[in-house]
Enzyme design. Structure first.
Site, PDB file in Angstrom:
ATOM      1  CG  ASP A  72      49.440  48.850   6.052  1.00  0.00           C
ATOM      2  OD1 ASP A  72      48.222  49.030   6.128  1.00  0.00           O
ATOM      3  OD2 ASP A  72      49.962  48.039   5.288  1.00  0.00           O
ATOM      4  CB  THR A 123      48.960  46.170   1.524  1.00  0.00           C
ATOM      5  OG1 THR A 123      48.531  44.811   1.649  1.00  0.00           O
ATOM      6  CG2 THR A 123      48.605  46.919   2.795  1.00  0.00           C
ATOM      7  CG  HIS A 174      43.540  38.665  -2.542  1.00  0.00           C
ATOM      8  ND1 HIS A 174      43.767  40.031  -2.545  1.00  0.00           N
ATOM      9  CD2 HIS A 174      44.660  38.092  -2.042  1.00  0.00           C
ATOM     10  CE1 HIS A 174      44.990  40.268  -2.085  1.00  0.00           C
ATOM     11  NE2 HIS A 174      45.539  39.108  -1.770  1.00  0.00           N
ATOM     12  NE  ARG A 207      36.155  40.177   0.691  1.00  0.00           N
ATOM     13  CZ  ARG A 207      37.459  40.393   0.574  1.00  0.00           C
ATOM     14  NH1 ARG A 207      37.948  40.888  -0.541  1.00  0.00           N
ATOM     15  NH2 ARG A 207      38.273  40.104   1.578  1.00  0.00           N
TER      16      ARG A 207
END
Length: 336
Positions: free
Chosen positions: A47, A128, A216, A257
């Site tokens: 990152d 990530t 998520h 989402r």
């Protein structure tokens, strides 16, 4: 090839390509220490190193441009972060041999810019958790002018030039310029192939891309949407904005989402949506919030004026929005 934003395109593609090479090398090693952000998503050496590298390229070539990015070096300036910072500097030195602790920290902190009439947004490693498990992740960069995304680049280390998963393959770069289409090229090549979303118009045949991590999303609401649309293909789990690239290439039709249960106030970060949104739009698809509104990138580092996100091939967008409304789900309770 591109009539406008030629310089910005060349700089962005070069910077993202180098960052992807760096990310791939670190992912292969994946022995670097990691720590936890306040939101409990892993922060990796990749990152910070990718952000430092891209910030360097922007500073050298577009010194007056503002960068709004995910990371800042404050979490590295203590005993816990010391070993990670040394690893970051070592990683950056692979491409910039003169880098040191101070310059790398300064490059990272160029990402603390404020929104203005023209600025870049960067997610140095989007996905990530996918990165850590050796799955899909992307380096995502976009240029925003007067609230509109005008340039978007996705560096995809684990998607091939057809934008299909290829772990350990050659990787690809996806590029979109407003009014000039979406394109893909091999990570190490220059051949550009234009992207086009699928022409599928039947919701029952829609291929749905969803988060790999069940934490998520909202599994219950996702299941209800799938039932409402009578979607037959098994949803495809995938990390990061790699999903966007796959949809733009015509290999899927829908992305929802949804906020996970217990996180009603979570907002999307602008760097998680800006690069991919233009890629989909220039490939012929649509990106809106749950109410059908365009995403507003002028309200801060989060999409504070939008409720949820729906991505589609365009043909199925109306059906997707109608399914949300028919479920009686109040987005304000999901993204208040």
């Amino acid at each position: 090839m591109f009539d406008v934003y030629r310089k910005e395109t060349e700089i962005a593609v070069r910077a993202v390509s180098e960052a992807v090479q760096l990310v791939r090398a670190i992912q292969a090693e994946v022995q670097s220490p990691s720590m936890q952000k306040e939101d409990y998503s892993p922060v990796t050496v990749a990152d910070f190193a990718a952000q430092a590298l891209i910030a360097f390229h922007l500073k050298e070539n577009l010194p007056h441009d503002v960068l709004v990015a995910e990371e800042d070096s404050s979490v590295l300036q203590n005993a816990q972060g010391e070993e990670i910072l040394r690893n970051i500097v070592d990683a950056v030195r692979r491409l910039l041999p003169l880098a040191d602790r101070d310059t790398v920290s300064a490059w990272i902190d160029r990402g603390s810019g404020e929104l203005c009439s023209r600025f870049w947004v960067l997610d140095p490693v989007d996905g990530t958790k996918g990165f850590l498990r050796g799955g899909q992740c992307v380096v995502a960069l976009a240029l925003i002018e007067d609230g509109r995304v005008v340039l978007g680049v996705l560096g995809c280390p684990n998607l091939d030039q057809d934008l299909r998963p290829a772990l350990g393959g050659d990787g690809s770069i996806v590029l979109a310029v407003r009014g000039q289409g979406s394109w893909v090229a091999p990570l190490q090549g220059e051949f550009l192939q234009r992207l086009q979303v699928s022409t599928e118009r039947s919701p029952t045949r829609a291929r749905l891309l969803r988060s790999f991590e069940s934490a998520h999303t909202d599994e219950e609401k996702m299941a209800k949407l799938i039932d409402a649309l009578a979607i037959q293909p098994t949803p495809i789990p995938m990390d990061s904005q790699a999903k966007i690239a796959v949809l733009a290439a015509g290999h899927a039709e829908l992305i929802f989402r949804l906020n996970p249960p217990g996180q009603p106030d979570r907002r999307e970060n602008i760097w998680d949506q800006a690069p991919g949104s233009l890629v989909v739009q220039e490939a012929g698809g649509r990106v809106t919030d749950w109410m059908g509104h365009e995403l507003d990138f002028t309200a801060g580092r989060q999409l504070n004026r939008n409720l949820g996100v729906v991505v589609s091939n365009g043909h199925l967008h109306g059906a997707a929005l109608q399914a949300i409304q028919n479920l009686g789900v109040d987005p304000s309770t999901e993204h208040a």
